[in-house]
Design a protein around this motif. Structure first.
Motif, mmCIF file in Angstrom:
data_model
loop_
_atom_site.group_PDB
_atom_site.id
_atom_site.type_symbol
_atom_site.label_atom_id
_atom_site.label_comp_id
_atom_site.label_asym_id
_atom_site.label_seq_id
_atom_site.Cartn_x
_atom_site.Cartn_y
_atom_site.Cartn_z
ATOM 1 N N ALA A 46 -32.265 12.518 -80.398
ATOM 2 C CA ALA A 46 -31.162 12.250 -81.316
ATOM 3 C C ALA A 46 -31.493 12.802 -82.693
ATOM 4 C CB ALA A 46 -30.902 10.750 -81.405
ATOM 5 N N ALA A 47 -30.491 13.361 -83.341
ATOM 6 C CA ALA A 47 -30.693 13.882 -84.692
ATOM 7 C C ALA A 47 -30.640 12.754 -85.717
ATOM 8 C CB ALA A 47 -29.640 14.931 -85.003
ATOM 9 N N ASP A 48 -29.633 11.901 -85.615
ATOM 10 C CA ASP A 48 -29.408 10.843 -86.598
ATOM 11 C C ASP A 48 -28.955 9.603 -85.846
ATOM 12 O OD1 ASP A 48 -28.914 9.332 -88.816
ATOM 13 O OD2 ASP A 48 -27.092 10.395 -89.408
ATOM 14 N N PRO A 49 -29.876 8.837 -85.284
ATOM 15 C CA PRO A 49 -29.488 7.706 -84.449
ATOM 16 C C PRO A 49 -28.816 6.607 -85.260
ATOM 17 C CG PRO A 49 -31.844 7.674 -84.866
ATOM 18 C CD PRO A 49 -31.337 8.963 -85.417
ATOM 19 N N PRO A 50 -27.611 6.152 -84.843
ATOM 20 C CA PRO A 50 -26.881 5.162 -85.625
ATOM 21 C C PRO A 50 -27.323 3.731 -85.398
ATOM 22 C CG PRO A 50 -25.584 5.861 -83.753
ATOM 23 C CD PRO A 50 -26.825 6.713 -83.743
ATOM 24 N N HIS A 51 -28.128 3.457 -84.366
ATOM 25 C CA HIS A 51 -28.448 2.081 -84.009
ATOM 26 C C HIS A 51 -29.834 1.642 -84.460
ATOM 27 C CE1 HIS A 51 -24.813 2.175 -81.652
ATOM 28 N NE2 HIS A 51 -25.250 3.214 -80.982
ATOM 29 N N ARG A 52 -30.501 2.430 -85.296
ATOM 30 C CA ARG A 52 -31.835 2.058 -85.750
ATOM 31 C C ARG A 52 -32.112 2.736 -87.085
ATOM 32 N NH1 ARG A 52 -36.825 5.132 -83.521
ATOM 33 N NH2 ARG A 52 -37.086 5.235 -85.780
ATOM 34 N N SER A 53 -33.244 2.415 -87.706
ATOM 35 C CA SER A 53 -33.606 3.016 -88.980
ATOM 36 C C SER A 53 -33.937 4.486 -88.787
ATOM 37 C CB SER A 53 -34.808 2.279 -89.574
ATOM 38 O OG SER A 53 -35.894 2.297 -88.663
ATOM 39 N N PRO A 54 -33.957 5.276 -89.872
ATOM 40 C CA PRO A 54 -34.230 6.705 -89.733
ATOM 41 C C PRO A 54 -35.576 6.960 -89.060
ATOM 42 C CG PRO A 54 -33.393 6.212 -91.921
ATOM 43 C CD PRO A 54 -33.643 4.893 -91.258
ATOM 44 N N PRO A 55 -35.662 8.002 -88.238
ATOM 45 C CA PRO A 55 -36.929 8.310 -87.557
ATOM 46 C C PRO A 55 -38.052 8.588 -88.543
ATOM 47 C CG PRO A 55 -35.098 9.544 -86.606
ATOM 48 C CD PRO A 55 -34.585 8.919 -87.863
ATOM 49 N N GLY A 56 -39.286 8.350 -88.081
ATOM 50 C CA GLY A 56 -40.445 8.616 -88.918
ATOM 51 C C GLY A 56 -40.767 10.084 -89.030
ATOM 52 N N ALA A 57 -40.332 10.873 -88.058
ATOM 53 C CA ALA A 57 -40.532 12.326 -88.084
ATOM 54 C C ALA A 57 -39.185 13.004 -87.972
ATOM 55 C CB ALA A 57 -41.444 12.760 -86.939
ATOM 56 N N GLY A 58 -39.056 14.161 -88.618
ATOM 57 C CA GLY A 58 -37.805 14.902 -88.584
ATOM 58 C C GLY A 58 -37.464 15.408 -87.188
ATOM 59 N N ALA A 59 -36.209 15.781 -87.018
ATOM 60 C CA ALA A 59 -35.730 16.212 -85.706
ATOM 61 C C ALA A 59 -36.505 17.413 -85.177
ATOM 62 C CB ALA A 59 -34.240 16.537 -85.787
ATOM 63 N N ALA A 60 -36.841 18.357 -86.047
ATOM 64 C CA ALA A 60 -37.554 19.553 -85.587
ATOM 65 C C ALA A 60 -38.929 19.188 -85.035
ATOM 66 C CB ALA A 60 -37.695 20.560 -86.731
ATOM 67 N N HIS A 61 -39.627 18.275 -85.710
ATOM 68 C CA HIS A 61 -40.926 17.822 -85.219
ATOM 69 C C HIS A 61 -40.778 17.095 -83.882
ATOM 70 C CE1 HIS A 61 -43.711 18.895 -88.364
ATOM 71 N NE2 HIS A 61 -43.019 18.264 -89.308
ATOM 72 N N ARG A 62 -39.802 16.200 -83.794
ATOM 73 C CA ARG A 62 -39.654 15.416 -82.573
ATOM 74 C C ARG A 62 -39.288 16.290 -81.376
ATOM 75 N NH1 ARG A 62 -35.436 12.475 -83.030
ATOM 76 N NH2 ARG A 62 -34.750 12.959 -85.147
ATOM 77 N N ALA A 63 -38.418 17.272 -81.600
ATOM 78 C CA ALA A 63 -38.055 18.186 -80.518
ATOM 79 C C ALA A 63 -39.242 19.050 -80.106
ATOM 80 C CB ALA A 63 -36.886 19.071 -80.953
ATOM 81 N N ARG A 64 -40.020 19.480 -81.078
ATOM 82 C CA ARG A 64 -41.193 20.313 -80.751
ATOM 83 C C ARG A 64 -42.210 19.516 -79.944
ATOM 84 N NH1 ARG A 64 -43.289 23.933 -78.579
ATOM 85 N NH2 ARG A 64 -45.124 25.005 -79.366
ATOM 86 N N MET A 65 -42.435 18.246 -80.309
ATOM 87 C CA MET A 65 -43.367 17.424 -79.539
ATOM 88 C C MET A 65 -42.869 17.209 -78.118
ATOM 89 S SD MET A 65 -44.883 14.586 -82.239
ATOM 90 C CE MET A 65 -43.351 14.155 -83.059
ATOM 91 N N LEU A 66 -41.562 17.032 -77.960
ATOM 92 C CA LEU A 66 -40.998 16.897 -76.621
ATOM 93 C C LEU A 66 -41.237 18.150 -75.793
ATOM 94 C CD1 LEU A 66 -37.495 15.142 -76.745
ATOM 95 C CD2 LEU A 66 -39.452 14.533 -75.331
ATOM 96 N N GLU A 67 -40.991 19.299 -76.401
ATOM 97 C CA GLU A 67 -41.184 20.558 -75.684
ATOM 98 C C GLU A 67 -42.630 20.730 -75.239
ATOM 99 O OE1 GLU A 67 -39.658 23.212 -78.596
ATOM 100 O OE2 GLU A 67 -37.573 23.062 -77.872
#
Length: 229
Positions: A46-67
């Motif tokens: 998710a880029a900007d999840p509406p049901h929780r506080s902002p992620p601790g890492a940006g979307a680019a970092h989180r997607a890269r870790m997933l990959e």
């Protein structure tokens, strides 16, 4: 990656979340769903999840870790559709956009943890979700799903529960399958807390993800993270 086509392509299984960061528990759930349903699992950050506080890492970092975590794993793929859309990552909007792309007939399922599922009435237009997709619910040991559902959700789900994976392949949406492999006792919140406190958290992470977090100084010191590469 954007899925397309018709019902002949079979069930599309989406596993959404912040993955902040992706950990071994996430991967265990995804593999359990793959084993139960026989299809690849699309992990959808998710880029900007509406049901929780902002992620601790940006979307680019989180997607890269997933990959990095799914590299070479033919059962799991990273799906960037929510990162490519502007605005908040409401699931109902994601599914409407998906249906515009693939049509109404292809089976689609959302893989969610039990904690997320019991909070479904808090989601935007939550009842409409059952017209757009099936649900695959990964249960947490010691927290029976039947006892935790609010009354309005239990009433909605009562006629939708199935024990047969084939039912999700046979129709486009509307069924709920309980994934009997319990959730692992690990959470992204605990991983982030361990990193901030200086405690070892690498045992809960894929090695390449742990190395990436160290290299980019993620979670330990807010504001000090380097750019993804």
């Amino acid at each position: 990656m954007n899925a397309g086509g018709s019902s002949t392509q079979g069930l599309l299984l989406l596993y959404g979340g912040t993955f902040d960061p992706v950990h071994l528990g996430h991967l265990a759930i995804a593999h359990a769903a793959h084993a139960a349903l026989g299809v690849s699992v699309h992990l959808m950050p998710a880029a900007d999840p509406p049901h929780r506080s902002p992620p601790g890492a940006g979307a680019a970092h989180r997607a890269r870790m997933l990959e990095m975590a799914v590299a070479g794993d033919r059962a799991l793929v990273v799906d960037r559709r929510e990162l490519e859309r502007e605005g908040r990552s409401y699931t109902v909007d994601t599914l409407h956009a998906l249906r515009e792309s693939i049509g109404p007939l292809r089976p689609v399922a959302l893989l969610v943890g039990a904690d997320s599922f019991v909070a479904l009435p808090e989601w935007k237009h939550w009842q409409a979700l059952f017209d757009l997709a099936h649900f695959v619910v990964a249960e947490r040991e010691g927290y029976p799903l039947d006892e935790r559902q609010p009354a309005e959700l239990a009433a909605e789900v009562a006629t939708r529960i199935t024990a047969e994976a084939a039912d999700l392949h046979a129709s486009p949406a509307g069924r709920v399958l309980r994934l009997r492999q319990p959730l692992a006792d690990v959470s992204a919140t605990r991983v982030r807390e361990a990193i901030r406190s200086g405690n070892a958290s690498h045992a809960r992470l894929p090695p390449e993800v742990a190395a990436y977090i160290d290299r980019h100084r993620l979670y330990a010191n807010p504001g000090a993270a380097s750019a993804p590469v």
